[in-house]
Design a protein around this motif. Sequence first.
Motif, PDB file in Angstrom:
ATOM      1  N   PHE A   1      -0.905   5.218   1.489  1.00 43.37           N
ATOM      2  CA  PHE A   1      -2.076   5.285   1.048  1.00 43.37           C
ATOM      3  C   PHE A   1      -2.823   6.109   0.098  1.00 43.37           C
ATOM      4  CE2 PHE A   1      -6.801   5.129   1.460  1.00 43.37           C
ATOM      5  CZ  PHE A   1      -7.041   3.875   1.149  1.00 43.37           C
ATOM      6  N   TRP A   2      -2.903   7.622   0.491  1.00 46.17           N
ATOM      7  CA  TRP A   2      -3.679   8.386  -0.276  1.00 46.17           C
ATOM      8  C   TRP A   2      -2.912   8.649  -1.759  1.00 46.17           C
ATOM      9  CZ3 TRP A   2      -8.489   9.366   0.725  1.00 46.17           C
ATOM     10  CH2 TRP A   2      -8.765   9.172   2.201  1.00 46.17           C
ATOM     11  N   ARG A   3      -1.403   8.602  -1.501  1.00 43.50           N
ATOM     12  CA  ARG A   3      -0.663   8.674  -2.893  1.00 43.50           C
ATOM     13  C   ARG A   3      -0.829   7.532  -3.750  1.00 43.50           C
ATOM     14  NH1 ARG A   3       5.907   8.711  -2.740  1.00 43.50           N
ATOM     15  NH2 ARG A   3       6.299   8.843  -5.031  1.00 43.50           N
ATOM     16  N   LEU A   4      -0.869   6.357  -3.173  1.00 39.48           N
ATOM     17  CA  LEU A   4      -0.983   5.124  -3.843  1.00 39.48           C
ATOM     18  C   LEU A   4      -2.455   5.170  -4.455  1.00 39.48           C
ATOM     19  CD1 LEU A   4       0.723   2.561  -1.548  1.00 39.48           C
ATOM     20  CD2 LEU A   4       1.410   2.881  -4.008  1.00 39.48           C
ATOM     21  N   LEU A   5      -3.349   5.675  -3.672  1.00 38.95           N
ATOM     22  CA  LEU A   5      -4.715   5.523  -4.358  1.00 38.95           C
ATOM     23  C   LEU A   5      -4.943   6.221  -5.584  1.00 38.95           C
ATOM     24  CD1 LEU A   5      -6.988   3.907  -2.685  1.00 38.95           C
ATOM     25  CD2 LEU A   5      -7.813   6.149  -1.917  1.00 38.95           C
TER      26      LEU A   5
END
Length: 165
Positions: free
Chosen positions: A36-40
């Motif tokens: 999630f955090w990487r994709l965000l």
Amino acid sequence: MPDVIAHELDVLFVGINPGFASARAGHHFANPANGFWRLLHESGFTPRRFVPSEQRELLTLGIGITNVVSRVTAGVKDVTREDFAEGRLALAQKIAHWKPKSVVFVGVTAYRAFRGTRGPIACGEQAEGLGRARVFVLPNPSGRNAHYSYADMLELYRGVARALE
């Protein structure tokens, strides 16, 4: 797990429910296997890669996080019909109260759970909004999701980020 939420956010991300890693950390999407955090960041929602402990800083960017179901479980298979029924009502009330401009369900299962429907759901913007909020569905970035490659997820996340610019 406390919501990361404020009035009239640009986007409210909605997960299914917190897992054990997130509950232990006290932060959303805290499992290191969750992208999630990487994709965000890589999709353009955030100017840098945040870590779960910085989740409250997302509010300054107009971004929030909540879940359909608040109960912590090992996985979605442990979430009951009653959990989903209670979660649908609670989430609808949150959206009505906080009035986000868009709601992005992180996972087809999260969206199905909220809508109480079955059948195929395409990722991207949904025809039916929630009040004045636009509604989008994105793949769940959990390490358990074998339906999408990281590259496919990134393209879908970028599409939503562009749509919300």
